[in-house]
Design an enzyme around this catalytic site. Structure first.
Site, short mmCIF file in Angstrom:
data_model
loop_
_atom_site.label_atom_id
_atom_site.label_comp_id
_atom_site.label_asym_id
_atom_site.label_seq_id
_atom_site.Cartn_x
_atom_site.Cartn_y
_atom_site.Cartn_z
N PRO A 1 -21.72 -1.90 -3.45
CA PRO A 1 -21.11 -2.42 -2.22
C PRO A 1 -20.33 -1.33 -1.49
O PRO A 1 -19.82 -0.38 -2.10
CB PRO A 1 -20.12 -3.48 -2.73
CG PRO A 1 -20.40 -3.67 -4.17
CD PRO A 1 -21.04 -2.42 -4.65
N GLY A 2 -20.21 -1.53 -0.20
CA GLY A 2 -19.28 -0.73 0.58
C GLY A 2 -17.96 -1.46 0.67
O GLY A 2 -17.62 -2.28 -0.18
N GLY B 1 -13.52 -4.76 -12.00
CA GLY B 1 -13.12 -3.39 -11.66
C GLY B 1 -11.72 -3.36 -11.09
O GLY B 1 -11.23 -4.34 -10.54
N ILE B 2 -11.07 -2.20 -11.27
CA ILE B 2 -9.72 -2.01 -10.73
C ILE B 2 -9.65 -0.66 -10.02
O ILE B 2 -10.52 0.20 -10.23
CB ILE B 2 -8.64 -2.04 -11.84
CG1 ILE B 2 -8.91 -0.93 -12.90
CG2 ILE B 2 -8.57 -3.41 -12.49
CD1 ILE B 2 -7.75 -0.70 -13.84
N THR B 3 -8.63 -0.49 -9.20
CA THR B 3 -8.35 0.82 -8.62
C THR B 3 -6.91 1.21 -8.96
O THR B 3 -6.04 0.33 -9.11
CB THR B 3 -8.46 0.80 -7.07
OG1 THR B 3 -7.59 -0.21 -6.56
CG2 THR B 3 -9.88 0.52 -6.61
N TYR C 1 -11.76 6.44 -9.74
CA TYR C 1 -12.68 5.33 -9.41
C TYR C 1 -14.09 5.85 -9.10
O TYR C 1 -15.09 5.30 -9.56
CB TYR C 1 -12.09 4.57 -8.23
CG TYR C 1 -12.81 3.33 -7.78
CD1 TYR C 1 -12.58 2.11 -8.39
CD2 TYR C 1 -13.67 3.36 -6.68
CE1 TYR C 1 -13.21 0.95 -7.95
CE2 TYR C 1 -14.31 2.22 -6.22
CZ TYR C 1 -14.07 1.01 -6.87
OH TYR C 1 -14.70 -0.12 -6.42
N GLN D 1 -14.40 9.59 -2.49
CA GLN D 1 -13.38 9.03 -1.58
C GLN D 1 -12.05 9.68 -1.85
O GLN D 1 -11.61 9.77 -3.01
CB GLN D 1 -13.29 7.50 -1.76
CG GLN D 1 -12.10 6.83 -1.11
CD GLN D 1 -12.06 7.02 0.40
OE1 GLN D 1 -13.08 6.99 1.08
NE2 GLN D 1 -10.87 7.26 0.95
N GLY E 1 -13.03 -12.52 -5.44
CA GLY E 1 -13.72 -11.47 -4.69
C GLY E 1 -15.23 -11.54 -4.79
O GLY E 1 -15.83 -12.62 -4.77
N ILE E 2 -15.85 -10.37 -4.94
CA ILE E 2 -17.32 -10.31 -5.05
C ILE E 2 -17.79 -11.08 -6.28
O ILE E 2 -18.83 -11.74 -6.25
CB ILE E 2 -17.77 -8.82 -5.12
CG1 ILE E 2 -17.57 -8.14 -3.75
CG2 ILE E 2 -19.23 -8.72 -5.54
CD1 ILE E 2 -17.79 -6.63 -3.76
N1 CAA Z 1 -9.38 12.83 4.37
C1 CAA Z 1 -8.64 13.97 4.57
N2 CAA Z 1 -7.30 13.96 4.55
C2 CAA Z 1 -6.68 12.81 4.33
C3 CAA Z 1 -7.39 11.60 4.11
C4 CAA Z 1 -8.79 11.65 4.15
N3 CAA Z 1 -9.54 10.56 3.96
N4 CAA Z 1 -6.51 10.63 3.91
C5 CAA Z 1 -5.28 11.18 3.99
N5 CAA Z 1 -5.38 12.50 4.26
C6 CAA Z 1 -4.29 13.45 4.42
C7 CAA Z 1 -3.14 12.83 5.16
O1 CAA Z 1 -3.30 12.96 6.56
C8 CAA Z 1 -1.93 13.59 4.66
O2 CAA Z 1 -1.89 14.86 5.29
P1 CAA Z 1 -0.48 15.56 5.62
O3 CAA Z 1 0.16 15.78 4.28
O4 CAA Z 1 -0.90 16.80 6.31
O5 CAA Z 1 0.25 14.58 6.48
C9 CAA Z 1 -2.30 13.87 3.20
O6 CAA Z 1 -3.74 13.78 3.11
C10 CAA Z 1 -1.67 12.87 2.25
O7 CAA Z 1 -2.13 11.57 2.63
P2 CAA Z 1 -1.30 10.27 2.30
O8 CAA Z 1 0.06 10.35 2.95
O9 CAA Z 1 -2.12 9.07 2.58
O10 CAA Z 1 -1.10 10.44 0.71
P3 CAA Z 1 -0.53 9.42 -0.27
O11 CAA Z 1 -0.35 10.16 -1.53
O12 CAA Z 1 0.62 8.67 0.30
O13 CAA Z 1 -1.71 8.32 -0.42
C11 CAA Z 1 -3.84 7.45 -0.97
C12 CAA Z 1 -2.93 8.68 -0.94
C13 CAA Z 1 -3.16 6.32 -1.76
C14 CAA Z 1 -5.10 7.83 -1.70
C15 CAA Z 1 -4.12 6.96 0.46
O14 CAA Z 1 -4.60 8.06 1.20
C16 CAA Z 1 -5.15 5.86 0.51
O15 CAA Z 1 -4.84 4.70 0.26
N6 CAA Z 1 -6.43 6.18 0.86
C17 CAA Z 1 -7.50 5.20 0.88
C18 CAA Z 1 -8.12 5.11 -0.50
C19 CAA Z 1 -9.28 4.12 -0.47
O16 CAA Z 1 -10.09 4.07 0.43
N7 CAA Z 1 -9.39 3.31 -1.52
C20 CAA Z 1 -10.43 2.34 -1.57
C21 CAA Z 1 -9.92 1.12 -2.26
S1 CAA Z 1 -11.08 -0.23 -2.11
C22 CAA Z 1 -12.29 0.15 -3.17
O17 CAA Z 1 -12.23 1.08 -3.92
C23 CAA Z 1 -13.49 -0.76 -3.14
C24 CAA Z 1 -14.71 0.01 -2.93
O18 CAA Z 1 -15.48 0.20 -3.86
C25 CAA Z 1 -15.05 0.48 -1.57
#
Ligand code: CAA
Length: 241
Positions: A178-179, A85-87, A148, A142, A14-15
């Site tokens: 980073p984004g 890093g991990i998530t 995280y 987030q 990765g990075i």
């Molecule tokens: N804002 C508001 N509401 C949200 C939302 C958001 N961003 N995302 C989901 N919701 C809502 C959903 O619509 C759902 O609503 P309903 O119950 O009314 O249907 C509710 O919240 C539950 O959502 P999920 O079904 O997605 O919940 P889950 O428990 O199955 O999953 C999660 C939760 C794993 C966090 C999933 O939402 C997810 O993967 N989100 C993205 C997380 C992310 O961006 N991680 C970054 C990883 S990469 C990284 O970290 C590198 C870096 O530095 C950038």
């Protein structure tokens, strides 16, 4: 002067891999740390000629031993990039204590343990460049990342504090933030969630690991000595405002 020595944690993928390679291209002697993907690390080492060293950054003793091994092989560490890093993403009401602890231990604790292992040498030699890899999500928060985001936000206060302590000894400490970047970590996010997130990135695409790496190399340079305690965002504009 012989080439400076740089150590990149999580430096074989990765990075981190892009950073190890960019530092090598800039003339550093580089060591890459990894935790568990031996096959991936061996491939990386074979392809680049950069030696890979296995240890877990979330433990004080393993960091001490790892740094000792790198210094025996390459010499004193001048540049430390805390990239490992991990998530463990989950909404808080579903998050286990283990998911919280592991992310804090690796993403924030790892930075402490690694800095602790190199800082005395850097202070004595009156030279050090520490670059900590943050995240846009440590700035904005987030959904699903209380653990995280807390760790990455913690890195900012940590880095500014250590920047104050190192300033008089020519040890700089900065954050590159980073984004969403095209790595395995981001590719693990559910496609619909990622598509939603991409709509909030002004540049409209994922970052490339090399785009982050070039900023780390910039801050690692000898002539970056007047830059300390800062955060350089590389996030396609997502974290502005
Ligand atoms: N804002 C508001 N509401 C949200 C939302 C958001 N961003 N995302 C989901 N919701 C809502 C959903 O619509 C759902 O609503 P309903 O119950 O009314 O249907 C509710 O919240 C539950 O959502 P999920 O079904 O997605 O919940 P889950 O428990 O199955 O999953 C999660 C939760 C794993 C966090 C999933 O939402 C997810 O993967 N989100 C993205 C997380 C992310 O961006 N991680 C970054 C990883 S990469 C990284 O970290 C590198 C870096 O530095 C950038």
């Amino acid at each position: 002067m012989t080439a400076r020595v740089a150590l990149v944690t999580g430096g074989t993928s990765g990075i981190g891999a892009a950073t190890s390679e960019a530092l090598q291209a800039a003339g550093y002697r580089v060591a890459a740390n990894y935790r568990s993907d031996r096959a991936g690390a061996d491939d990386f080492a074979r392809r680049t000629g950069i030696p890979a060293f296995a240890w877990d950054v979330s433990d004080m003793e393993t960091c001490r031993n790892g740094v000792r091994q790198v210094e025996e092989a390459l010499g004193p560490i001048d540049v430390l990039v805390n990239n490992a890093g991990i998530t463990h993403d989950a909404m808080l009401h579903k998050m286990s204590a283990e998911q919280w602890r592991e992310v804090l231990d690796v993403d924030l604790g790892g930075c402490f343990f690694m800095c602790r292992a190199v800082i005395e040498g850097m202070r004595e030699r009156r030279f050090g460049r520490i670059v900590n890899v943050g995240s846009v999500n440590g700035l904005t928060g987030q959904f699903g990342q209380t653990n995280y985001a807390a760790a990455k936000a913690g890195l900012l206060g940590f880095s500014r504090s250590l920047a104050l302590e190192g300033a008089a000894r020519n040890v700089t400490v900065n954050v590159v933030s980073p984004g969403y970047t095209d790595t395995a970590m981001v590719r693990a996010v559910a496609p619909d969630a990622l598509a939603e997130i991409l709509r909030t990135v002004p540049v409209g695409r994922l970052g490339r690991p090399a785009e982050v790496a070039r900023c780390i190399v910039f801050l690692a340079a000898d002539d970056a000595g007047f830059i300390t305690g800062t955060t350089l965002r590389v996030d396609g504009g997502k974290g502005m405002g």
